[in-house]
Design an enzyme around this catalytic site. Sequence first.
Site, PDB file in Angstrom:
ATOM      1  N   SER A  64      17.980 -17.289  58.288  1.00 12.12           N
ATOM      2  CA  SER A  64      18.472 -18.440  59.030  1.00 12.12           C
ATOM      3  C   SER A  64      17.468 -18.938  60.067  1.00 12.12           C
ATOM      4  O   SER A  64      16.586 -18.207  60.519  1.00 12.12           O
ATOM      5  CB  SER A  64      19.790 -18.097  59.732  1.00 12.12           C
ATOM      6  N   GLN A  65      17.650 -20.183  60.448  1.00 10.89           N
ATOM      7  CA  GLN A  65      16.868 -20.798  61.514  1.00 10.89           C
ATOM      8  C   GLN A  65      17.059 -19.991  62.798  1.00 10.89           C
ATOM      9  O   GLN A  65      18.191 -19.699  63.189  1.00 10.89           O
ATOM     10  CB  GLN A  65      17.357 -22.225  61.691  1.00 10.89           C
TER      11      GLN A  65
END
Length: 216
Positions: A64-65
């Site tokens: 994920s970011q």
Amino acid sequence: MTPNPTKAERQMQFLFALRSKGVTDGRVLTAMEKTDRAMFVKGHFADRAYEDMPLPIACGQTISQPSVVGLMTQALQVNPRDKVLEVGTGSGYQAAILSHLARRVYTVDRYKPLINDARAVFSALDITNLTAFTADGSHGLPEQAPFDRILVTAAAEDPPGPLLAQLKVGGIMVLPVGQSDSVQSLIRVTRKDTGFEYEELRPVRFVPLLEGLGKD
């Protein structure tokens, strides 16, 4: 020409980007500073580990970011004595961050290759309060329940009943919910004596939470 930034400079830029996106909790920022994202990104994308963007990993999943990881971790409000369940190990990055905040972390993923890779990184980082399992995350981890905190890193249409049942009274669960991969909301669920309270936090986009186990 501008020289390539050093690792320390990239990490400073990384932390600045987190703060600018709303990650302001000091404990969370320290945990993310201690957890080198480059350890969890392999192959062609390794040189992009310090960028605030999601990146592909094995088994069709993503890491994920970082700003979203930080905001989800911050929303979870982890205390040092908490026992935490993470559903969706992926690269292991989120679980490693949680290990710096909680007493004990359990993480589950349906894909055995991801669990094997994550365990190798946890071992290399000498993380001793974190246990990873291959399991159907939608069922949680009944043998270790109840949990003070539950974090789900894949989107379901609604919070899965087994996960709600494994949350302690006073406990918090943070997860993305939505009926499609384009319309999802990050929500925080707090279990009270009288039931569950739901709070919508922000729009997000995650891979779907699937039932069953993936292929080896």
